[in-house]
Design a protein around this motif. Structure first.
Motif, PDB file in Angstrom:
ATOM      1  N   GLN A 434       0.682  -1.120   0.048  1.00 26.35           N
ATOM      2  CA  GLN A 434       0.003   0.017   0.098  1.00 26.35           C
ATOM      3  C   GLN A 434       0.857   1.281  -0.071  1.00 26.35           C
ATOM      4  OE1 GLN A 434      -3.506   0.132   1.887  1.00 26.35           O
ATOM      5  NE2 GLN A 434      -3.658   1.973   2.706  1.00 26.35           N
ATOM      6  N   LEU A 435       2.244   1.249   0.957  1.00 28.86           N
ATOM      7  CA  LEU A 435       2.716   2.186   0.669  1.00 28.86           C
ATOM      8  C   LEU A 435       3.448   2.557  -0.511  1.00 28.86           C
ATOM      9  CD1 LEU A 435       4.407   4.491   2.525  1.00 28.86           C
ATOM     10  CD2 LEU A 435       6.077   2.822   3.152  1.00 28.86           C
ATOM     11  N   THR A 441       1.767   7.122  -6.637  1.00 27.85           N
ATOM     12  CA  THR A 441       0.905   8.097  -7.167  1.00 27.85           C
ATOM     13  C   THR A 441       1.108   9.625  -6.502  1.00 27.85           C
ATOM     14  OG1 THR A 441      -0.585   7.364  -5.375  1.00 27.85           O
ATOM     15  CG2 THR A 441      -0.953   6.444  -7.661  1.00 27.85           C
ATOM     16  N   GLY A 442       2.408   9.685  -5.756  1.00 27.81           N
ATOM     17  CA  GLY A 442       2.818  10.990  -5.168  1.00 27.81           C
ATOM     18  C   GLY A 442       2.218  11.106  -3.891  1.00 27.81           C
ATOM     19  N   ILE A 445       4.138  10.027   3.379  1.00 33.73           N
ATOM     20  CA  ILE A 445       4.118   9.217   4.389  1.00 33.73           C
ATOM     21  C   ILE A 445       2.857   9.268   5.440  1.00 33.73           C
ATOM     22  CG2 ILE A 445       5.204   8.667   6.539  1.00 33.73           C
ATOM     23  CD1 ILE A 445       6.800   7.084   4.810  1.00 33.73           C
ATOM     24  N   GLU A 446       2.641  10.749   5.439  1.00 36.71           N
ATOM     25  CA  GLU A 446       1.249  11.096   6.327  1.00 36.71           C
ATOM     26  C   GLU A 446       0.057  10.668   5.567  1.00 36.71           C
ATOM     27  OE1 GLU A 446       3.803  13.377   5.551  1.00 36.71           O
ATOM     28  OE2 GLU A 446       4.836  13.152   7.385  1.00 36.71           O
ATOM     29  N   ASP A 447       0.085  10.655   4.282  1.00 35.90           N
ATOM     30  CA  ASP A 447      -0.965  10.160   3.568  1.00 35.90           C
ATOM     31  C   ASP A 447      -1.316   8.440   3.948  1.00 35.90           C
ATOM     32  OD1 ASP A 447      -1.741  12.622   2.622  1.00 35.90           O
ATOM     33  OD2 ASP A 447      -0.277  12.340   0.530  1.00 35.90           O
TER      34      ASP A 447
END
Lengths: 620, 78
Positions: A434-435, A441-442, A445-447
């Motif tokens: 997932q990471l 897709t830009g 890490i916070e996302d």
């Protein structure tokens, strides 16, 4: 079985204690006292032994076990300092001034007989009617439980409880197992009650089932009637060695660094033959010999996974060839989902082991490497001496049992986390995917952390988690500020103590629940100041801000209880460089002597301006 | 190897003492380590070394090196 001179010379030529132990176990070999002495001297040249203090409380002669204990201790990398309580004393030894307590044993061994549990157990079981049996069963369980309670209060360290099996066959002979009043069945019920009691009521207590050892040796080889009648010593040479070996194996599993990962080779290890040459239909794996032996070995590996060990695969092969076996061979038991990590390539195996260690975030000293090849085994022994290397035996019939004698694969407790371990590593693989997709897709890490939907549950003084918390202190090396190792008894004591607070947390997200992965122990010296004795976290949840969320929850909780300052320390080890800067980065200021302190009375005890992508519940 | 030197080695290992502490005429009383436990160690060691099965009654009588040597000779063991 006696050891012939030829066999003995071969044993003396082996260069690792584990190889010698394996050979002895494989052929049920029992050395003579002279051979045992020579082997001990040979073993002493092979490596450092770890000193362990053993205390023995016994209601039958135990001193005759000493040569076997010293011998099998050497096989298990230990050296013993043994204390024998006076003959026949039990509770008297559980008091502060007893010889046992003065000996400060690391391991206390209770050698009891059935009559010690209840006098009625002296009589043939067939003579005891059904109504009385229930009472006797309950009383025997309570008697043992009471005795263990006294010892648990008196000694630190591990307690091993044994009950001497019946020497004659069951009273009703071959019919016994069929009988309503079967002695065999009844004893097993009693044993079931006893072990449930010990498991649920105590920590750091093991019941060592001597009945299993009788099965292993055979009753006639286990007991020696002459020594019993002349010296009240029950064991023949085979039995004495088996008991000593089981005791020292347990002691070794407690005192050596815990193994966590079993890395297996594929060709001539999981199956006979070479997949790249023999093809999926040519390898030996199935219902015929030798294929059956390999199926049985795979079953053993699955059982080891159920004990909580992580399996990994490391093979020099084309990945497609190997994957075809994992996916399509009808008798292949170990599938992709059973392996927490895989390295199927043509790289040197030491490099692959390093890569697996990095991927799993586990130290190489927790690795056991299983391979059939002389070359690979010596390459790993040479480059990675911290890895335990087990060479798969050349005879297929010997393969299924080749890991049975490993002390580091014995466990003394089993937690829910152990059973789910490989599933958790599989979840971790999905998180990584997932990471990677997010960063492609830009996304930041916070996302990624937000997308996990993390929920943390913090609990305070949770006595039901003692086994897991002790295990965390034993096993966590990297994210660990102080690396203080605690036994189950220590943890239970701190949970009970008014001036200690024991916090733990578990972390749940879209992919699964981590189980208990973090521990903090806080000592409140006085009302205003607290000391962070232990702060650790399993590497499984590193990189998700869980450590900050956990610390801030604790800080808030202490602050609301009126604590004004929290002092903490970082004790450097070879392995915990990861947390070198954790304290200064989280609001602690350097105080004296390398100790850090953080004020908690600044109103908001949380982390101002710091948002965790984690919903926190607790401390409960 | 003579029967005595063989026995010397066995007893030394069983009692964990130097071989030269055991003389051809030693008795149980003279050797401190040869106590009742040490005696059982010796008996077990003899059985293993010479493939014997000894009676409990023999245990008590074999309380000196000469007695053991005589016993081994009578069993054609050494």
């Amino acid at each position: 079985m006696k050891i012939s001179d030829t066999q003995f010379d071969k044993l003396l030529a082996l260069q690792s204690a584990q190889d010698i132990k394996n050979q002895l176990a494989l052929r049920s070999m029992v050395p003579s006292p002279q051979q045992a002495g020579k082997l001990r001297r040979h073993l002493a040249t092979l490596g450092e032994a770890r000193a362990v203090r053993l205390g023995i409380v016994h209601t039958y002669t135990s001193e005759l076990l000493d040569p076997w204990l010293h011998f099998s201790a050497a096989l298990n990398g230990l050296s013993l300092d043994i204390y024998h309580a006076p003959y026949g004393t039990t509770v008297q030894e559980a008091t502060g001034q007893s010889g046992l307590c003065q000996h400060t044993p690391d391991v206390t061994l209770l050698l009891l007989t059935r009559e010690d549990l209840h006098p009625a157990l002296q009589a043939p079981a067939a003579c005891i009617n059904a109504a009385d049996r229930q009472d006797i069963q309950a009383q025997a369980t309570q008697a043992l439980s009471g005795l263990v309670r006294q010892f648990r209060a008196a000694v630190a360290g591990h307690i091993i409880v044994t009950v001497l099996p019946a020497q004659p066959p069951p009273g009703l002979g071959l019919y016994d197992v069929m009988a309503e009043q079967s002695e065999y069945q009844w004893w097993n019920q009693i044993k079931g009650d006893i072990t449930r009691e010990l498991r649920e009521q105590f920590s750091g207590v093991s019941y060592l089932d001597l009945d299993q050892l009788v099965m292993q040796c055979g009753r006639d080889n286990f007991f020696d009637a002459r020594l019993w009648y002349s010296s009240v010593f029950p064991y023949a040479a085979d039995g004495g060695l088996a008991v000593a070996n089981a005791v020292t194996t347990l002691a070794a599993s407690i005192h050596h660094t815990r193994a966590k990962v079993i890395v297996v080779d594929a060709d001539n290890t999981l199956w006979g033959g070479v997949i790249g040459e023999d093809g999926i239909n040519g390898i030996a794996l199935g219902q015929e010999y030798p294929g059956r032996a390999f199926v049985d070995f795979q079953k053993r590996l699955l059982s080891l996974q159920q004990r909580g060990f992580i399996l990994a695969l490391c093979s020099k092969n084309n990945p497609d060839d190997l994957n075809e076996v994992l996916l399509n061979h009808p008798h292949q038991l170990l599938k992709n989902e059973h392996f927490a990590a895989q390295r199927v390539n043509w790289q040197p195996k030491p490099d692959n082991l390093r890569a697996i260690a990095e991927e799993l975030n586990l130290g190489l000293d927790s690795f056991i490497f299983v391979d059939d090849s002389d070359y690979e085994c010596s390459a790993v022994r040479h480059s990675l001496p911290e890895v335990d290397v087990i060479q798969v035996p050349s005879r297929a019939t010997d393969i299924p049992s080749c890991l049975d004698a490993l002390a580091r694969l014995e466990i003394v407790s089993l937690t829910a986390e152990d059973l789910q371990k490989t599933a958790m590593y599989a979840q971790e693989r999905m998180r990584r995917t997932q990471l990677e997709q997010l960063s492609d897709t830009g996304g930041s890490i916070e996302d990624y952390l937000q997308s996990l939907n993390m929920r943390m549950t913090v609990r305070l003084d949770d006595a039901s988690a003692v086994a897991r918390l002790a295990q965390l202190t034993q096993k966590t090396n990297q994210f660990n500020l102080t690396t203080r190792r605690y036994g189950e008894k220590d943890i239970a004591g701190m949970i009970d103590a008014a001036d200690f607070s024991v916090y733990h947390f578990s972390l749940e997200d879209n992919f699964g629940n981590s189980g208990i992965v973090g521990l903090a122990i806080v000592e409140r010296a006085n009302g205003e100041q607290a000391r962070l004795d232990t702060f650790l976290m399993s590497c499984r949840v590193i990189g998700r801000m869980a450590e900050q969320a956990f610390l801030s929850t604790i800080v808030r909780n202490l602050g609301s209880a009126g604590v004004q300052a929290l002092v903490a320390e970082y004790i450097p080890t070879r392995k915990n460089i990861l947390v070198e800067h954790f304290l200064p980065e989280n609001g602690f200021a350097v105080a004296e002597n390398g100790v850090y302190a953080r004020r908690l009375d600044a109103g908001d005890a949380g982390e101002p301006g710091k948002d965790f992508p984690i919903i926190i519940e607790g401390p409960l | 190897m003579s029967a005595f030197t063989q026995l010397q080695d066995i007893m030394a290992a069983a009692l964990e003492i130097p071989a030269d502490a055991i003389r051809e005429d030693s008795t149980m009383e003279e050797i401190e380590e040869w106590d009742s436990l040490g005696h059982v160690h010796i008996m077990v060691a003899l059985e293993q070394a010479f493939d014997l099965y000894m009676d409990v009654e023999d245990f008590a009588e074999l309380d000196s090196v000469p007695a053991i040597l005589q016993y081994l000779a009578s069993e054609n063991a050494a």
